[in-house]
Each structure stands twice: as structure tokens, then as C-alpha cells.
Design a protein around this motif. Sequence first.
Motif, PDB file in Angstrom:
ATOM      1  N   PRO A  36      28.301 -12.236 124.270  1.00 57.49           N
ATOM      2  CA  PRO A  36      27.681 -11.964 123.402  1.00 57.49           C
ATOM      3  C   PRO A  36      29.140 -12.076 122.022  1.00 57.49           C
ATOM      4  O   PRO A  36      30.245 -11.657 122.445  1.00 57.49           O
ATOM      5  CB  PRO A  36      27.620 -10.327 123.545  1.00 57.49           C
ATOM      6  N   PHE A  37      28.183 -12.395 120.724  1.00 56.17           N
ATOM      7  CA  PHE A  37      29.272 -12.142 120.471  1.00 56.17           C
ATOM      8  C   PHE A  37      29.982 -11.414 120.119  1.00 56.17           C
ATOM      9  O   PHE A  37      31.580 -11.743 119.209  1.00 56.17           O
ATOM     10  CB  PHE A  37      28.826 -12.652 118.866  1.00 56.17           C
ATOM     11  N   HIS A  38      30.517 -10.454 119.692  1.00 58.40           N
ATOM     12  CA  HIS A  38      30.979  -9.240 119.857  1.00 58.40           C
ATOM     13  C   HIS A  38      32.315  -8.874 120.468  1.00 58.40           C
ATOM     14  O   HIS A  38      33.198  -8.616 120.554  1.00 58.40           O
ATOM     15  CB  HIS A  38      30.616  -7.910 119.392  1.00 58.40           C
ATOM     16  N   ASP A  39      31.586  -9.299 122.251  1.00 61.31           N
ATOM     17  CA  ASP A  39      33.518  -9.293 122.506  1.00 61.31           C
ATOM     18  C   ASP A  39      33.604 -10.967 123.096  1.00 61.31           C
ATOM     19  O   ASP A  39      34.887 -10.031 123.286  1.00 61.31           O
ATOM     20  CB  ASP A  39      31.968  -9.316 124.742  1.00 61.31           C
ATOM     21  N   LEU A  40      33.114 -11.580 122.728  1.00 58.47           N
ATOM     22  CA  LEU A  40      34.233 -12.718 122.616  1.00 58.47           C
ATOM     23  C   LEU A  40      35.645 -12.082 121.501  1.00 58.47           C
ATOM     24  O   LEU A  40      36.660 -12.523 121.903  1.00 58.47           O
ATOM     25  CB  LEU A  40      33.052 -13.525 121.926  1.00 58.47           C
ATOM     26  N   THR A  41      34.528 -12.123 120.287  1.00 58.47           N
ATOM     27  CA  THR A  41      35.808 -11.858 119.021  1.00 58.47           C
ATOM     28  C   THR A  41      36.818  -9.723 118.879  1.00 58.47           C
ATOM     29  O   THR A  41      37.280 -10.581 118.768  1.00 58.47           O
ATOM     30  CB  THR A  41      35.290 -11.479 118.200  1.00 58.47           C
ATOM     31  N   ASN A  42      36.419  -9.837 120.173  1.00 55.12           N
ATOM     32  CA  ASN A  42      36.912  -8.607 120.551  1.00 55.12           C
ATOM     33  C   ASN A  42      38.280  -8.593 121.144  1.00 55.12           C
ATOM     34  O   ASN A  42      38.416  -8.608 122.700  1.00 55.12           O
ATOM     35  CB  ASN A  42      35.988  -7.364 121.573  1.00 55.12           C
ATOM     36  N   ASP A  43      39.990  -7.844 120.350  1.00 52.99           N
ATOM     37  CA  ASP A  43      40.893  -8.112 121.100  1.00 52.99           C
ATOM     38  C   ASP A  43      41.146  -7.148 121.457  1.00 52.99           C
ATOM     39  O   ASP A  43      42.925  -6.401 121.780  1.00 52.99           O
ATOM     40  CB  ASP A  43      41.746  -8.864 119.667  1.00 52.99           C
ATOM     41  N   LEU A  44      40.921  -5.170 120.591  1.00 54.27           N
ATOM     42  CA  LEU A  44      41.452  -3.944 120.401  1.00 54.27           C
ATOM     43  C   LEU A  44      40.862  -3.312 121.946  1.00 54.27           C
ATOM     44  O   LEU A  44      41.377  -1.981 122.144  1.00 54.27           O
ATOM     45  CB  LEU A  44      40.879  -4.057 118.846  1.00 54.27           C
ATOM     46  N   THR A  45      39.070  -3.270 121.950  1.00 55.57           N
ATOM     47  CA  THR A  45      38.408  -1.565 123.218  1.00 55.57           C
ATOM     48  C   THR A  45      38.303  -2.748 124.203  1.00 55.57           C
ATOM     49  O   THR A  45      37.875  -3.887 123.856  1.00 55.57           O
ATOM     50  CB  THR A  45      37.774  -1.220 121.911  1.00 55.57           C
ATOM     51  N   ALA A  46      38.101  -1.930 124.774  1.00 56.45           N
ATOM     52  CA  ALA A  46      37.454  -2.777 126.177  1.00 56.45           C
ATOM     53  C   ALA A  46      36.107  -3.252 125.992  1.00 56.45           C
ATOM     54  O   ALA A  46      35.188  -2.170 125.313  1.00 56.45           O
ATOM     55  CB  ALA A  46      37.722  -1.823 127.483  1.00 56.45           C
ATOM     56  N   PRO A  47      35.218  -4.119 126.326  1.00 55.70           N
ATOM     57  CA  PRO A  47      35.750  -4.907 126.606  1.00 55.70           C
ATOM     58  C   PRO A  47      36.964  -6.177 126.488  1.00 55.70           C
ATOM     59  O   PRO A  47      36.266  -6.345 124.848  1.00 55.70           O
ATOM     60  CB  PRO A  47      34.901  -5.575 128.087  1.00 55.70           C
ATOM     61  N   VAL A  48      37.796  -6.771 127.170  1.00 54.27           N
ATOM     62  CA  VAL A  48      38.947  -7.295 125.715  1.00 54.27           C
ATOM     63  C   VAL A  48      38.045  -9.006 126.099  1.00 54.27           C
ATOM     64  O   VAL A  48      37.985  -8.796 127.321  1.00 54.27           O
ATOM     65  CB  VAL A  48      40.032  -6.926 126.414  1.00 54.27           C
ATOM     66  N   SER A  49      37.862  -9.499 125.223  1.00 49.84           N
ATOM     67  CA  SER A  49      37.818 -11.021 124.893  1.00 49.84           C
ATOM     68  C   SER A  49      38.400 -11.511 126.420  1.00 49.84           C
ATOM     69  O   SER A  49      39.470 -11.284 126.581  1.00 49.84           O
ATOM     70  CB  SER A  49      38.088 -11.581 123.527  1.00 49.84           C
ATOM     71  N   PRO A  50      37.611 -12.707 127.451  1.00 52.73           N
ATOM     72  CA  PRO A  50      37.730 -13.055 127.613  1.00 52.73           C
ATOM     73  C   PRO A  50      39.110 -14.258 127.404  1.00 52.73           C
ATOM     74  O   PRO A  50      39.751 -15.085 127.885  1.00 52.73           O
ATOM     75  CB  PRO A  50      37.281 -13.987 128.725  1.00 52.73           C
TER      76      PRO A  50
END
Length: 151
Positions: free
Chosen positions: A52-66
Amino acid sequence: MELTLALSILTVIGIMLLKLSLNILAPRQYVLQQVLTDSYLTFERAQAERIPFHDLTNDLTAPVSPWPTFPATTTTPVTIGSLPGGVPVTGQVVRTRFADTNNYPNDGDANSVGNVATNPAAMRIWRVQSVLRYQIAGRTYVKSRTVVRAQ
């Protein structure tokens, strides 16, 4: 004397045939290695396309982007597969992502300078890159795949 000469000729012919058969096997090993690495990178590409795009661009909260934002990277040891005889082929996957320069500054990174004039649709575009580094017979090989994601 004739018997010795005949055995010598047969030995030379046998060694030549052995060398020829080994020359035929070497390209097969190379092709097998390419198939293993290409199939693993196909998995990486599929993972980059389906997250998901939100998980891809997420650097701050869990789950952090791979795929962290460049220059940060994540390195993961992986088993690519195994060669005939059960010899495992292992490597490392280095992942990172790059923001497009036309992203709005709050949708990208420090280099994003997009505005309403350059990006009227407010598109968020990221290049997701996976680099596979593996070693076979003391030689290091590198392959990469890049996926462009947009929202």
C-alpha cells in the motif's frame, strides 16, 4: 609399443572429450544463476508494486517502510535459491526509494520542489529500487530493479 601408443591416443582423446563436456556445462550454470536472480528480483518487484502506498512512504510509525527514503537504505540477507547439488546461493538486497522532484515538499523529500504550476494534479511519485548483490565462485554480481509508484 603399439599398445602403449594406442592407450596414449585414447587418453588424449578422453581428456579432450572431458574438457569439451565441461565447456558445455559452464554456460548452463550461468543461465541457472541468471534464472535464480531474475526470479528473486521479480518477487522484489511484485512486493514493491503491491505494498500500500501509505506503507511505502511511511518512515515515522509502525510499520516502517521496507524502502527508506534515499540516502538511507536497508540491507537484508536473502537466500536466492540453490544450485544443483544443494549449494545455496545467498545475497543481500539493498532497498531505497527516491522522490520525484515535482512532488510537493511535504509529499517528498528535501529535493522536492513541486508546486501547483508544475504538479497541478498533486501527484506523489516515488521510484522504488531494490539492488541484489550476490557472490558465486568468489565473484560479486549486482542486479537491480526499479518500480515507479504514483498516487
